[in-house]
Design an enzyme around this catalytic site. Structure first.
Site, PDB file in Angstrom:
ATOM      1  N   ASP A   1       0.835  -1.209   0.000  1.00 56.04           N
ATOM      2  CA  ASP A   1       0.000   0.000   0.000  1.00 56.04           C
ATOM      3  C   ASP A   1       0.869   1.260   0.000  1.00 56.04           C
ATOM      4  OD1 ASP A   1      -2.312   1.463   0.006  1.00 56.04           O
ATOM      5  OD2 ASP A   1      -2.732   1.189   2.134  1.00 56.04           O
TER       6      ASP A   1
ATOM      7  N   HIS B   1       3.242   3.545  -8.777  1.00 58.64           N
ATOM      8  CA  HIS B   1       3.122   2.114  -9.100  1.00 58.64           C
ATOM      9  C   HIS B   1       4.394   1.613  -9.808  1.00 58.64           C
ATOM     10  CE1 HIS B   1      -0.888   2.268  -7.633  1.00 58.64           C
ATOM     11  NE2 HIS B   1      -1.391   2.955  -8.641  1.00 58.64           N
TER      12      HIS B   1
ATOM     13  N   LEU C   1      11.163 -20.476  -4.339  1.00 58.69           N
ATOM     14  CA  LEU C   1      10.084 -19.638  -3.806  1.00 58.69           C
ATOM     15  C   LEU C   1       8.837 -19.732  -4.696  1.00 58.69           C
ATOM     16  CD1 LEU C   1       9.263 -17.119  -1.923  1.00 58.69           C
ATOM     17  CD2 LEU C   1       9.965 -15.732  -3.872  1.00 58.69           C
TER      18      LEU C   1
END
Ligand code: FPP
Length: 245
Positions: free
Chosen positions: A18, A35, A129
């Site tokens: 956020d 962004h 991962l």
């Protein structure tokens, strides 16, 4: 990093990324600028998670509610997702990272759906991962879909009502096969879950930081894990019971 207890690492970390918009606006820039810088943090955090030895990392990139943002921001984000995924897949693959996407993916533009399907197929056999990206995701939608799926199995007599338990329910969620996150991080000072993994976060430790997502780096991830390692996870038991175990 040397302060981390490697025997007590969370297997799965979930992050609500956020603060991109505010970060950009504070610099007098357009929200999309935030962004773009958020992608750099994604790369740094994925690298750090791999280096630390985290098994699963889930990133909340776009919620179903985010579709209601101004069209230019939504379009800009969609292009950013497609470009970033296409650009990063070779490196992710080289690092043995498996990519998965969860959410209402059929709402995404076709180019985005294709980029996600290609990235998923390309990295499907990787064993390092697992990087889960929640895109066009809503936890309430996911739970309702799971309920419908189970009801259908009961209707078709593949399952009885007494068969329904936590294991069956978890197998019906989009995170099937992935352990629940032990640690959930939200950046940028908001203390909310925002329709993210509501069922899966039942016993997660929640960590909130004022750092905006574009400023979040490896050191911030380590700080969050250290904080997690200093908590007593009681799962409803008493502290004495936990200590005697
Ligand atoms: C929330 O900040 C962030 C988003 C809605 C988008 C997050 C997307 C990225 C970081 C790109 C990631 C790319 C890939 C491929 C995973 P906000 O805009 O709500 O910030 P604000 O609360 O300050 O307005």
């Amino acid at each position: 990093m040397e302060n981390l207890d490697l025997s007590k690492l969370p297997k799965h970390i979930a992050i609500i990324m956020d603060g991109n918009g505010r970060w950009a606006q504070e610099k007098g820039e357009d929200r999309l600028y935030g962004h773009y810088h958020g992608v750099i943090s994604v790369r740094k955090v994925v690298e750090a998670a791999t280096e630390i030895g985290i098994d699963y990392l889930t990133l909340y990139a776009f919620s179903t509610e985010n579709w209601d943002r101004p069209e230019a921001e939504v379009m800009g984000l969609m292009s950013l997702f497609v470009d970033t995924i296409a650009k990063e897949v070779p490196d992710l693959h080289k690092n043995n990272i498996k990519l998965c996407f969860i959410g209402m993916l059929d709402r995404l533009p076709e180019a985005a759906q294709k980029a996600l399907a290609d990235a998923t197929a390309h990295t499907a056999q990787n064993t390092g991962l697992t990087l889960v990206i929640a895109l066009s995701y809503s936890s309430r939608w996911e739970i309702i879909e799971a309920v419908k799926n189970i009801a259908k199995q009961v209707e078709e007599r593949q399952l009885t009502i007494t068969d329904i338990n936590e294991a069956i329910f978890a197998q019906t969620l989009t995170t099937k096969g992935i352990p629940d996150p032990e640690l959930m991080i939200r950046t940028s000072g908001e203390h909310r879950i925002s329709n993210f993994l509501l069922y899966q976060l039942a016993y997660a430790e929640l960590y909130f930081t004022d750092t905006r997502w574009p400023d979040f780096r490896k050191e911030d991830l380590i700080k969050a894990i250290l904080d997690y390692q200093n908590r007593e996870r009681r799962f409803g038991k008493t502290s004495a019971q936990i200590k005697s175990n």
